[in-house]
Scaffold this motif. Structure first.
Motif, PDB file in Angstrom:
ATOM      1  N   ARG A   1       0.813  -1.212   0.000  1.00  0.00           N
ATOM      2  CA  ARG A   1       0.000   0.000   0.000  1.00  0.00           C
ATOM      3  C   ARG A   1       0.852   1.271   0.000  1.00  0.00           C
ATOM      4  O   ARG A   1       0.340   2.362  -0.266  1.00  0.00           O
ATOM      5  CB  ARG A   1      -0.943   0.000   1.203  1.00  0.00           C
ATOM      6  N   LEU A   2       2.130   1.143   0.294  1.00  0.00           N
ATOM      7  CA  LEU A   2       3.015   2.300   0.247  1.00  0.00           C
ATOM      8  C   LEU A   2       3.245   2.786  -1.181  1.00  0.00           C
ATOM      9  O   LEU A   2       3.773   3.883  -1.375  1.00  0.00           O
ATOM     10  CB  LEU A   2       4.354   1.969   0.913  1.00  0.00           C
ATOM     11  N   ASP A   3       2.845   1.987  -2.163  1.00  0.00           N
ATOM     12  CA  ASP A   3       2.925   2.441  -3.551  1.00  0.00           C
ATOM     13  C   ASP A   3       2.073   3.685  -3.763  1.00  0.00           C
ATOM     14  O   ASP A   3       2.303   4.451  -4.697  1.00  0.00           O
ATOM     15  CB  ASP A   3       2.465   1.337  -4.511  1.00  0.00           C
ATOM     16  N   TRP A   4       1.060   3.877  -2.899  1.00  0.00           N
ATOM     17  CA  TRP A   4       0.189   5.045  -3.023  1.00  0.00           C
ATOM     18  C   TRP A   4       0.848   6.314  -2.512  1.00  0.00           C
ATOM     19  O   TRP A   4       0.396   7.415  -2.810  1.00  0.00           O
ATOM     20  CB  TRP A   4      -1.112   4.829  -2.246  1.00  0.00           C
ATOM     21  N   ILE A   5       1.910   6.175  -1.698  1.00  0.00           N
ATOM     22  CA  ILE A   5       2.548   7.333  -1.073  1.00  0.00           C
ATOM     23  C   ILE A   5       3.572   7.919  -2.040  1.00  0.00           C
ATOM     24  O   ILE A   5       4.503   7.234  -2.476  1.00  0.00           O
ATOM     25  CB  ILE A   5       3.231   6.948   0.253  1.00  0.00           C
ATOM     26  N   VAL A   6       3.411   9.193  -2.372  1.00  0.00           N
ATOM     27  CA  VAL A   6       4.287   9.833  -3.354  1.00  0.00           C
ATOM     28  C   VAL A   6       5.619  10.225  -2.735  1.00  0.00           C
ATOM     29  O   VAL A   6       6.691   9.968  -3.302  1.00  0.00           O
ATOM     30  CB  VAL A   6       3.592  11.070  -3.961  1.00  0.00           C
ATOM     31  N   LYS A   7       5.588  10.855  -1.562  1.00  0.00           N
ATOM     32  CA  LYS A   7       6.803  11.377  -0.946  1.00  0.00           C
ATOM     33  C   LYS A   7       7.374  10.369   0.045  1.00  0.00           C
ATOM     34  O   LYS A   7       6.735  10.031   1.038  1.00  0.00           O
ATOM     35  CB  LYS A   7       6.492  12.700  -0.231  1.00  0.00           C
ATOM     36  N   PRO A   8       8.585   9.867  -0.190  1.00  0.00           N
ATOM     37  CA  PRO A   8       9.171   8.902   0.748  1.00  0.00           C
ATOM     38  C   PRO A   8       9.599   9.579   2.040  1.00  0.00           C
ATOM     39  O   PRO A   8       9.965  10.758   2.044  1.00  0.00           O
ATOM     40  CB  PRO A   8      10.377   8.358  -0.023  1.00  0.00           C
ATOM     41  N   PRO A   9       9.592   8.867   3.143  1.00  0.00           N
ATOM     42  CA  PRO A   9      10.024   9.457   4.415  1.00  0.00           C
ATOM     43  C   PRO A   9      11.536   9.616   4.484  1.00  0.00           C
ATOM     44  O   PRO A   9      12.279   8.820   3.908  1.00  0.00           O
ATOM     45  CB  PRO A   9       9.529   8.452   5.454  1.00  0.00           C
TER      46      PRO A   9
ATOM     47  N   LEU B   1      10.856  -2.848   4.168  1.00  0.00           N
ATOM     48  CA  LEU B   1      10.760  -1.396   4.294  1.00  0.00           C
ATOM     49  C   LEU B   1      12.125  -0.736   4.139  1.00  0.00           C
ATOM     50  O   LEU B   1      12.247   0.343   3.559  1.00  0.00           O
ATOM     51  CB  LEU B   1      10.132  -1.032   5.636  1.00  0.00           C
ATOM     52  N   ARG B   2      13.158  -1.384   4.652  1.00  0.00           N
ATOM     53  CA  ARG B   2      14.509  -0.840   4.494  1.00  0.00           C
ATOM     54  C   ARG B   2      14.933  -0.856   3.029  1.00  0.00           C
ATOM     55  O   ARG B   2      15.628   0.053   2.566  1.00  0.00           O
ATOM     56  CB  ARG B   2      15.485  -1.647   5.340  1.00  0.00           C
ATOM     57  N   GLU B   3      14.518  -1.892   2.302  1.00  0.00           N
ATOM     58  CA  GLU B   3      14.815  -1.946   0.863  1.00  0.00           C
ATOM     59  C   GLU B   3      14.051  -0.865   0.112  1.00  0.00           C
ATOM     60  O   GLU B   3      14.573  -0.277  -0.839  1.00  0.00           O
ATOM     61  CB  GLU B   3      14.441  -3.321   0.314  1.00  0.00           C
ATOM     62  N   ARG B   4      12.839  -0.593   0.538  1.00  0.00           N
ATOM     63  CA  ARG B   4      12.025   0.423  -0.125  1.00  0.00           C
ATOM     64  C   ARG B   4      12.572   1.815   0.134  1.00  0.00           C
ATOM     65  O   ARG B   4      12.559   2.668  -0.758  1.00  0.00           O
ATOM     66  CB  ARG B   4      10.580   0.316   0.357  1.00  0.00           C
ATOM     67  N   TYR B   5      13.047   2.063   1.359  1.00  0.00           N
ATOM     68  CA  TYR B   5      13.537   3.389   1.743  1.00  0.00           C
ATOM     69  C   TYR B   5      14.976   3.290   2.261  1.00  0.00           C
ATOM     70  O   TYR B   5      15.244   3.506   3.450  1.00  0.00           O
ATOM     71  CB  TYR B   5      12.646   4.000   2.831  1.00  0.00           C
ATOM     72  N   PRO B   6      15.935   2.946   1.402  1.00  0.00           N
ATOM     73  CA  PRO B   6      17.310   2.697   1.875  1.00  0.00           C
ATOM     74  C   PRO B   6      17.993   3.932   2.437  1.00  0.00           C
ATOM     75  O   PRO B   6      18.894   3.806   3.271  1.00  0.00           O
ATOM     76  CB  PRO B   6      18.023   2.192   0.610  1.00  0.00           C
ATOM     77  N   GLN B   7      17.594   5.126   2.007  1.00  0.00           N
ATOM     78  CA  GLN B   7      18.251   6.341   2.486  1.00  0.00           C
ATOM     79  C   GLN B   7      17.531   6.974   3.670  1.00  0.00           C
ATOM     80  O   GLN B   7      17.952   8.024   4.158  1.00  0.00           O
ATOM     81  CB  GLN B   7      18.334   7.354   1.331  1.00  0.00           C
ATOM     82  N   ALA B   8      16.470   6.344   4.134  1.00  0.00           N
ATOM     83  CA  ALA B   8      15.721   6.885   5.279  1.00  0.00           C
ATOM     84  C   ALA B   8      16.245   6.266   6.577  1.00  0.00           C
ATOM     85  O   ALA B   8      16.414   5.048   6.671  1.00  0.00           O
ATOM     86  CB  ALA B   8      14.237   6.594   5.127  1.00  0.00           C
ATOM     87  N   SER B   9      16.512   7.101   7.552  1.00  0.00           N
ATOM     88  CA  SER B   9      16.903   6.592   8.859  1.00  0.00           C
ATOM     89  C   SER B   9      15.664   6.060   9.583  1.00  0.00           C
ATOM     90  O   SER B   9      14.532   6.415   9.248  1.00  0.00           O
ATOM     91  CB  SER B   9      17.565   7.689   9.683  1.00  0.00           C
ATOM     92  N   CYS B  10      15.890   5.207  10.562  1.00  0.00           N
ATOM     93  CA  CYS B  10      14.776   4.527  11.227  1.00  0.00           C
ATOM     94  C   CYS B  10      15.012   4.430  12.728  1.00  0.00           C
ATOM     95  O   CYS B  10      16.126   4.128  13.177  1.00  0.00           O
ATOM     96  CB  CYS B  10      14.595   3.120  10.643  1.00  0.00           C
TER      97      CYS B  10
END
Length: 302
Positions: free
Chosen positions: A39-47, A66-75
């Protein structure tokens, strides 16, 4: 006991289960997290920064997705139970010598700060919370303005076959009542969220034996209803339950398998710009004041 609206949860039992739950992600939790991740495919702006709320039970494999989807986002990974926190440290935290530390943004195992996350991810948590409204409000406080929550939980149709069997046998409830998705939407709005989007689906699992069915349920949780059977039940009672399932189960497949329904509720909502109701004396938090000052003024020009 008078009629109660869902969730009908014994708070002491809920706290005990939260502390004692195995430090592993059940298969169903991982499958629900995988579907919610799509469902994150619907989100335009990545965190830029996101918070994973209790992933040890909610989905360790999902964390990797989720880490693969947003590799540059800290968690920030939040775990309230010490034993689960240790597992998260071991499996999700990167040591300084590991190559993954240099290839992607960092992961910290910590209490999330106020207004610190662009996305909060909470899989299969809310239906086991004795005070879900307070938990939703806590999530709201963790998010930045324009940040969003993604969550899933069990809905009212869950394990309806087992509830039917218990009712036929004249037993106390098989589990606490789960909250309807429309009520979750109302609770999100009450907590300060905007534009809640709720949807649901049914997942049916089948089991070859009553023993395997009950084992799956024990991995998922416990009966937290205040009117549940008060004492300890022995091996004889368990054998009687297995026999009742074998003889009286309401949903048998053509091949003899026992079908068990789970209603999965998915929710998504944004944290809007704070609005202050002006009165003779109004108080505004420093965090909300900063957010309002960053908001562009409406000059009336188009």
């Amino acid at each position: 006991m008078p009629h109660q609206l869902p969730p009908t949860i014994d708070p002491v039992a809920a706290q005990r289960w939260h502390a004692a739950a195995p430090a592993e992600s059940p298969w169903l939790h991982e499958e629900v997290a995988r579907r919610m991740q799509e469902r994150l495919d619907w989100i335009v702006k990545p965190p830029q920064h996101w918070c994973h709320w209790e992933p040890v039970r909610g989905g360790m494999q999902a964390h990797a997705l989720l880490r693969e989807r947003y590799p540059q986002a800290s968690c920030t990974v939040y775990e309230a139970v010490a034993s689960h926190r240790d597992v998260a440290e071991e499996r999700l935290g990167h040591r300084w010598w590991q190559p993954a530390r240099w290839k992607s943004a960092g992961v910290q195992i910590a209490e999330p700060g106020q207004a610190s996350a662009d996305m909060l991810w909470a899989n299969m948590q809310l239906h086991m919370a004795a005070d879900p409204q307070a938990l939703i409000e806590r999530w709201h406080g963790t998010l930045k303005v324009d940040g969003y929550v993604m969550f899933s939980c069990l809905g009212p149709d869950t394990v309806r076959q087992l509830h039917r069997l218990y009712a036929e046998l004249g037993w106390a409830p098989a589990g606490h009542a789960f909250t309807d998705m429309h009520d979750w939407g109302d609770m999100l709005v009450h907590a300060g969220f905007a534009e809640p989007v709720m949807d649901m689906e049914h997942i049916t699992l089948t089991f070859a034996t009553p023993e395997r069915l009950l084992k799956e349920l024990r991995e998922l949780g416990r009966n937290l209803h205040p009117d549940r059977f008060a004492g300890l039940r022995g091996r004889g009672w368990k054998q009687g339950l297995e026999q009742a399932i074998a003889e009286r189960w309401s949903d048998r497949q053509a091949d003899g398998q026992f079908a068990l329904t789970f209603e999965i509720v998915y929710g998504h909502a944004y944290k809007p710009q704070p609005k202050v109701r002006l009165e003779s004396s109004s108080s505004v938090s420093l965090q909300d004041m900063r957010a309002m000052l960053r908001q562009p003024r409406n000059t009336g020009l188009r």
